[in-house]
Motif scaffolding. Sequence first.
Motif, mmCIF file in Angstrom:
data_model
loop_
_atom_site.group_PDB
_atom_site.id
_atom_site.type_symbol
_atom_site.label_atom_id
_atom_site.label_comp_id
_atom_site.label_asym_id
_atom_site.label_seq_id
_atom_site.Cartn_x
_atom_site.Cartn_y
_atom_site.Cartn_z
ATOM 1 N N MET A 117 0.829 -1.203 0.000
ATOM 2 C CA MET A 117 0.000 0.000 0.000
ATOM 3 C C MET A 117 0.868 1.260 0.000
ATOM 4 O O MET A 117 0.499 2.272 -0.590
ATOM 5 N N ASN A 118 2.014 1.188 0.644
ATOM 6 C CA ASN A 118 2.917 2.339 0.629
ATOM 7 C C ASN A 118 3.447 2.605 -0.770
ATOM 8 O O ASN A 118 3.561 3.757 -1.192
ATOM 9 N N ARG A 119 3.753 1.520 -1.472
ATOM 10 C CA ARG A 119 4.231 1.727 -2.845
ATOM 11 C C ARG A 119 3.111 2.282 -3.727
ATOM 12 O O ARG A 119 3.347 3.114 -4.604
ATOM 13 N N LEU A 173 -2.692 -6.440 -17.247
ATOM 14 C CA LEU A 173 -2.445 -6.744 -15.830
ATOM 15 C C LEU A 173 -1.375 -7.844 -15.703
ATOM 16 O O LEU A 173 -0.519 -7.786 -14.815
ATOM 17 N N ILE A 174 -1.433 -8.813 -16.593
ATOM 18 C CA ILE A 174 -0.402 -9.870 -16.598
ATOM 19 C C ILE A 174 0.973 -9.242 -16.812
ATOM 20 O O ILE A 174 1.939 -9.561 -16.120
ATOM 21 N N GLU A 175 1.021 -8.303 -17.748
ATOM 22 C CA GLU A 175 2.308 -7.639 -18.002
ATOM 23 C C GLU A 175 2.782 -6.879 -16.757
ATOM 24 O O GLU A 175 3.966 -6.876 -16.425
ATOM 25 N N CYS A 176 1.843 -6.265 -16.061
ATOM 26 C CA CYS A 176 2.195 -5.576 -14.812
ATOM 27 C C CYS A 176 2.769 -6.580 -13.823
ATOM 28 O O CYS A 176 3.732 -6.278 -13.096
ATOM 29 N N GLY A 177 2.154 -7.758 -13.804
ATOM 30 C CA GLY A 177 2.645 -8.805 -12.912
ATOM 31 C C GLY A 177 4.065 -9.190 -13.239
ATOM 32 O O GLY A 177 4.923 -9.306 -12.350
ATOM 33 N N GLU A 178 4.294 -9.373 -14.500
ATOM 34 C CA GLU A 178 5.632 -9.766 -14.932
ATOM 35 C C GLU A 178 6.656 -8.678 -14.629
ATOM 36 O O GLU A 178 7.823 -8.956 -14.378
ATOM 37 N N LYS A 179 6.192 -7.441 -14.593
ATOM 38 C CA LYS A 179 7.067 -6.302 -14.305
ATOM 39 C C LYS A 179 7.227 -6.077 -12.795
ATOM 40 O O LYS A 179 7.931 -5.179 -12.369
ATOM 41 N N LYS A 180 6.511 -6.909 -12.017
ATOM 42 C CA LYS A 180 6.536 -6.806 -10.541
ATOM 43 C C LYS A 180 6.063 -5.441 -10.024
ATOM 44 O O LYS A 180 6.681 -4.839 -9.123
ATOM 45 N N ILE A 181 4.996 -4.982 -10.613
ATOM 46 C CA ILE A 181 4.362 -3.737 -10.153
ATOM 47 C C ILE A 181 3.506 -4.056 -8.926
ATOM 48 O O ILE A 181 2.854 -5.098 -8.877
ATOM 49 N N SER A 182 3.517 -3.185 -7.929
ATOM 50 C CA SER A 182 2.814 -3.483 -6.671
ATOM 51 C C SER A 182 1.303 -3.360 -6.762
ATOM 52 O O SER A 182 0.577 -4.092 -6.095
ATOM 53 N N GLY A 183 0.857 -2.384 -7.556
ATOM 54 C CA GLY A 183 -0.582 -2.153 -7.535
ATOM 55 C C GLY A 183 -1.127 -1.712 -8.865
ATOM 56 O O GLY A 183 -0.435 -1.063 -9.662
ATOM 57 N N LEU A 211 -7.057 0.083 3.293
ATOM 58 C CA LEU A 211 -6.822 1.525 3.416
ATOM 59 C C LEU A 211 -6.551 1.900 4.869
ATOM 60 O O LEU A 211 -5.624 2.656 5.172
ATOM 61 N N LEU A 212 -7.360 1.358 5.787
ATOM 62 C CA LEU A 212 -7.142 1.659 7.205
ATOM 63 C C LEU A 212 -5.727 1.263 7.627
ATOM 64 O O LEU A 212 -5.056 1.996 8.359
ATOM 65 N N THR A 213 -5.284 0.095 7.155
ATOM 66 C CA THR A 213 -3.951 -0.391 7.525
ATOM 67 C C THR A 213 -2.870 0.559 7.010
ATOM 68 O O THR A 213 -1.883 0.833 7.697
ATOM 69 N N PHE A 214 -3.071 1.081 5.796
ATOM 70 C CA PHE A 214 -2.107 2.052 5.275
ATOM 71 C C PHE A 214 -2.171 3.368 6.056
ATOM 72 O O PHE A 214 -1.151 3.877 6.530
#
Lengths: 723, 723
Positions: free
Chosen positions: A268-270, A348-358, A459-462
Amino acid sequence: MTDEALKTRSVGTDEASDRSAVRKVLEKIKAEGRNALTAPEGKLVCDAYGIRVPREGAARSAADAVKLAEQVGFPVVLKIVSPGILHKTEAGGVLVGLKSREDVSKGYDSILANVKRYKAGAKIEGVQVQQMLTGGQEVIVGAVTDPSFGKLVAFGLGGVLVEVLKDVTFRLAPASKDDALSMLDGIQAAEMLKGVRGGAAVNRDALADIIVRVSRLISDFPEIDEMDLNPVFATDREAIAADVRIVVDFAPRPERYRPSHEDIVAKMNRIMKPDAVAVIGASSEDGKIGNSVMKNLINGGYQGTIYPIHPKADEIMGIEAYKSVKDVPGEIDVAVFAIPAKFVAQALIECGEKKISGAVLIPSGFAETGNLEGQTELQEIGRKYNIRLMGPNIYGFYYTHKNLCATFCTAYDVKGSVALSSQSGGIGMAIIGFSRSAKMGVSAIVGLGNKSDIDEDDLLTFFEQDDNTHVIAQHCEDLKDGRAFAEVAKRVSNKKPVIVLKAGRTSAGARAATSHTGALAGNDKIYEDVFRQSGVIRARSLRDLLDFARGVPILPTPKGENVVIITGAGGSGVLLSDACVENGLKLMAMPDDLDQAFRKFIPPFGAAGNPVDITGGEPPKTYQNTVRLGLEDKRIHSLILGYWHTIITPPMVFARLVVEVKEEMKAKGIEKPIVASLAGDVEVEEASEYLYANGVPAYPYSTEIPVAVLGAKYTWARGAGLL
Amino acid sequence: MTDEALKTRSVGTDEASDRSAVRKVLEKIKAEGRNALTAPEGKLVCDAYGIRVPREGAARSAADAVKLAEQVGFPVVLKIVSPGILHKTEAGGVLVGLKSREDVSKGYDSILANVKRYKAGAKIEGVQVQQMLTGGQEVIVGAVTDPSFGKLVAFGLGGVLVEVLKDVTFRLAPASKDDALSMLDGIQAAEMLKGVRGGAAVNRDALADIIVRVSRLISDFPEIDEMDLNPVFATDREAIAADVRIVVDFAPRPERYRPSHEDIVAKMNRIMKPDAVAVIGASSEDGKIGNSVMKNLINGGYQGTIYPIHPKADEIMGIEAYKSVKDVPGEIDVAVFAIPAKFVAQALIECGEKKISGAVLIPSGFAETGNLEGQTELQEIGRKYNIRLMGPNIYGFYYTHKNLCATFCTAYDVKGSVALSSQSGGIGMAIIGFSRSAKMGVSAIVGLGNKSDIDEDDLLTFFEQDDNTHVIAQHCEDLKDGRAFAEVAKRVSNKKPVIVLKAGRTSAGARAATSHTGALAGNDKIYEDVFRQSGVIRARSLRDLLDFARGVPILPTPKGENVVIITGAGGSGVLLSDACVENGLKLMAMPDDLDQAFRKFIPPFGAAGNPVDITGGEPPKTYQNTVRLGLEDKRIHSLILGYWHTIITPPMVFARLVVEVKEEMKAKGIEKPIVASLAGDVEVEEASEYLYANGVPAYPYSTEIPVAVLGAKYTWARGAGLL
C-alpha cells in the motif's frame, strides 16, 4: 436411568472450558448427519463451557420421570427428547409447572402421545425432566453467523414484545467481559435489568459471564452456526439457561485470502506514495480518460517518474511513452489503467511480470455490469502475480502529500490530515466538490468501486501508519469482510478517528445497494453494534460524513466530559442544549464558584448555569471574558459558543476575539475543543469560515451541526479509551 | 347487599352518554372533599359513558362476596373499597384468580386484615368482587391535563416494559374515531395489537371506541384531572377496562383570554399591513434603535405614512415628528416602540387613547429579566385599550409585500410566499441571514419574544387569510396556549403547510428554555403527537426549519405516494433510498411495462427498478428521456434526481435540461414535485441554485436534505387529507 444421569448444575467460574467434550458431541452429530443438537447434547456443551443450565435428567419411562422430578425438585418441566423434532412446543412435547408425582407421571404419557400424533415414526429418545426456573428477568443470549462479520453473540430481553421492537444487540465473538457488560446497556429496555417497580436488579456479572462463554464457544467451534439460550433466567444471584438450541453446519466456509500485515503495509505504501507511475492507455487526445489522468499527474505537480504506456505513441504530453510496462527500463510502483475492460487482463499480466505493486483499475464493465467472470479473472491474475488491485470501476485516487492525482476527475491539492474513500464514484465526486468548496485539506481521496481486492481495511492499515493522515472517513455500501474491517478498525481507531457512512441502512437502501454493486447489505443493527464495538464514528448522512471529516481533525482531543455552552442568544442556547442531548454530550452541572465567576462578566438579567446566557446586546469584552474563563477553568473540557449578530459585536469581531483568546490559551498550554453556532445576517458566513480556518468548527444558521461535530470527536475519544 | 348491586356490563354502543349520572358522582366527591373516585364510583362513571367494565358488585361480608362471585362467575378478583386507599395493591387490598367459594371467603377476610394493618382506621366500605379478565392484550387508556394543551387522552400497552420504553401516545381530547385509530398505530409496539405468534388481533373498533369515550368524558368534565383504565383487556371481540382510577381537581383553572376570530383577523391585518406606522422613540442619531427602525422603514420602501414620535424633535430624517401619538392628526395602525422599558407603559396608554391596533414592543427588560410586574402591567393596558402587543423583547417584524421593515435589524426585501416567526431574536437573525444567503423569498418575518399577547396562533390566524402567504414556518420554545395553537393549526394546515421547530425537545434543552423565557417546556412526546394530530410538519433542527421553509412552498402538491428515484450515481441511489425510508416516502414498486420503458433509455448494465440507475457516463439525452418519462407516467407522483458530475453531462447542462423538461410538462398541465441531489465538483453549487430558482429544490453534496424537503411536503399533504 440411574442417579448419575442427574447432572448437578455446573458452576460459573473461570475454569478452562472442556473443548474435547464439545468436540465429541459435534463429531457424533456430524457422523449421524444431523444439523441440530438434542437438549441433552446441548446441556453437555453448556456444561463443558460453564454455561449454567437447570438441574435435569433424561427419563425413559414415567416412573423414571417421577424419580428424577423428586431429585431436581418440584415444580418441573417435561420436554420430549427426539432428534427429529426441533420445535418441541409445537409438537406438544413440552409441559411446564408440574407440581406433583401424579402430574409428572401423567405428563410423561401425554407428551409421548402428542409427539406420536405430531410426527408418526419420530425417533423418541426419552423425556427430559428439568428443574423449573421462575422469577428474575427472562433474557435471550444467542449467536449467529453473519456472512460478513462471522460469529456474533446476541443479547436481548425475552418475550414477544422485544421481538416486535427488535430490541437486540450484537457483538463480534469472542466478546470480552467489557463487551458483554456493554450489551446489557446496549438495548432500549436496559432499565429492565436494573430492577423496576421494586424488583431486584439482575446480577450483571453472571449475565455478562454467560454471554462471554457463549461467544467463546461459538468462536472455538465454527461449525456451530446458530445458538439460542432462550430464555435465560437472570436473577440477582445467577443466570441460568432454561432452554438450549444449537444448530450446526459442517460445510466448511471458504476462507477469504488476506495478505499479511507487513505485506499490506509494504504494498500500500508503494501504491499510495509511488516513486514511479505507469499510465496504461495514456493519451494525448482531449476527452479521453487516459488524457485526463496524464494531465492530472503532470498539472497536479507529481514529482515522481511518469511512464505513459501506449501501443503506438513514442511520447505523450512530452513524456517518452512505452508499448508495454515491460519495456520500461526502471521500476514501476503502480499502474493506472485507462483502457477498455476487455484489454485489462492482458495488461495486468504484463504488470505482474514487471513486478508492479498495484493496479488502479479505473475501467468499468466488470461485476457492476454483471461481468463477474471478467472480475474473477483479474482477481486471479492479481493473486498469481501478487499485485494489489484498486477497483475496478473507480475514479482513481489522490494522495496530496505526493501531489499525486491518479484519477480522471479534476485535480485536488489542498493538503490536510483527513483521508477519505468512497465505494461509489458519485460520492467520490461529492467528496471532491465539498472539499474544494469548504477548503478542506485532505491527505488522500480513494475510490474503491467494486473492491475486487483492496478494500476499507487495506486503506485503514495504510492510513494507520501514514504520518500525513490523522483521521480516516469512509463511505461504504457493504463490507466484503466485516470481521477483518472490525479488527483493523478497532486497532486503528485507538490512534486515529475512523468515521464511516454505511449506505444501505434501510431495507430500501439495501435493495438499491444490491442492484448497484451486487453486494448483500447486512443487517443494519449488526453494523451499528460492530461499529461501536470497533470504536468507529458512524455518520448518519453524507453531509455528516463530510462535516465530521472536516471538523474532527482540527479539534483537539477533549480531556473530559464536561461541556459548557456560552451563548449570546438564549434561543440558540436552547437548541444547542437539545443538540447536546442528541449527540450524547454532557452539559456540565455548573459549580457554584464557577457560576459566580461567570456572573461577574454578564448582565444581572443574564442567565448563568449552563448554558451561560450572556444576553444579546453585549460588547466583545463579554464574549472575551466568558470564553477565556471557559478555557481557563480546568473543570470545563469543551466549549460550545452561540453567537448572535449585533452591531455592538459584529460577526468578524466575534470570530477574531475567539481565535485570539484561543491562541492566548494555547500559548499557555491550554487546548480544548471549541465549536460555534453563528446566528446572524450573511456576514456570519465569513466569520464562520474564519473560525473554521483557525481551528474552531463553526456553522452559520445551524445549532445542530457544530454540536454533532463535537459529538463525533467525543464518540471517538470514548471509544479510544481517552475519556 | 342484594342482587341489584350486581350491574351487568354496559354495552359499548353509541347511545348518548349520561352526563347527569357523572355529575351526581362528582358532586358527591366534591361535597365530601375527596380528590379520587372509589372503584364503584369509577364504574358508575364508566357505565354512564358506555366504557365497558367487568361484571362486579360490592360485598360487605365474606358471605356476600361468595354470593357475588357465583353470580359474576369464577375466577374473580377481590379489591378493597376504601376512599382513603388509592394504591390498593400496596395495601394488600387486592387478590386475583380466586377460583372457589372457599378462596373467596378466606380472601375477603385476609384483605380486611391487610388493609387494617396498612392503615389503621381507614374507612372500609366493603370489598369489590369482580369478574377476572384474562387473555387478549393488556393496554392502558388514560387521560391527563396538560398546562398548555389541556385535556389529553393517552394510549399504550400495559406492563412494565412499556413504561421503561415510554411507549405511550397522546391526542387532544375529545379525540375523533380516526384520532383514536391512529393512536393504535402510534406506538412503537403497534404490531402487538395485530396479533403476534399466532395470537388474535385486537378488535380495533372496540379499542378505538373506548379511547373516544374516555376523551369525551374528560372533555365534558374539566374537573376530571387524571384518569387511568389500567389494564384494559383488548381481545378480538371487545375491550374491557379491568381497573378504573379517576382523580379530580375542582379548583377552577384560569381561563386564558382569547379575542374573537374576527377581532384577531381585523387587528392583525392592521398591524401586519398598516397604512400608518408610528415610531415611538424615533431618532436621528446613528446607532440608536429608534434610528435603525426609521432607516429600515424609509429605505425598505414602505409606502404608508410614518409618524416619528419624539418628546423634543420637530422632524426626524426629514419627516415631521410629534411629541405623542395623541398629537398625530391621522389614524395610526401600529406603533413600533424603541424606548427604554420604563417608558413603555405610559406610551402604551397613549396608544390606547389613540385607538392604535397594535404595539410592536422591541424593548427588553420585562419577563426575560425577571420583571414580571412590568410585563403584566403592559398586558393589562393592552386589554383595557384593546391593543394587541407583539413582544416585548423582540427585533420587530417584516412584511415584504408592503415593503415594511418594522425592525432595528437589517432590511430584507426578497418577496416570497413563506412567513416565518421566531420566539428568539438570535433565531430571527439566523432566519434573516439564511433567507438573504439562499435568496429565499418571504412574505413576513416576525419576532414573538416574550409573547405577552400575540403568539403563534394569532400569526397563524392572520397568515391563513393572507393571500401573500402560502407556507408558515415557526420557531417556538413553548406554546402559552397549546390547545388554541393546535385548533388553529389544524384548520390552517388544511390549506397551507405549517412547519414548526419546537426548541427544548430534550430535558436539557427544556431547562435552557426555562432559564431563557420563564416558560415551562412541555413533555416532548405530547408536542410530537399534537403536532401530528394538527397536521403540523415538525422540523427537527434549525436547518430543517429553514430548508423546509425554502423548499416546501416551491414544490407542487403531490397527487399520490409513488416516488421514483432517477440517478446517474448508483451510490447516490442507495443513500437516496435510505433517506426515503427515513422520511416516510414510498418508493414505487416499478410496474413491468414502466420498467421496460425506462430500460429503453438506459445502458443494458444500468439498473431499472427503483432507483432507476442510468449509470454515470450518460449524455444529457439519457437524463432528459428518463426525467420526461418519470413526469409523463401518471403512476409516478414525485421524482428524486441523483446527479453525478461528468464531462459528458456537466452540472449546468443537467440543471438546464431538468428545468426545460419540467417547463415542457408544465405547459401540458403536468406538475409534480421534483427534488435533486447533486454530487460533483463545485460547479454543482451553481447548478443547484439554478434548479432551486426554477422550482426544483436541489442540494450539492447531500442526498438527505432534498429528500427531507420532499418528505415535509408529503407530511403536510397527508395531514391535509390530500393523499
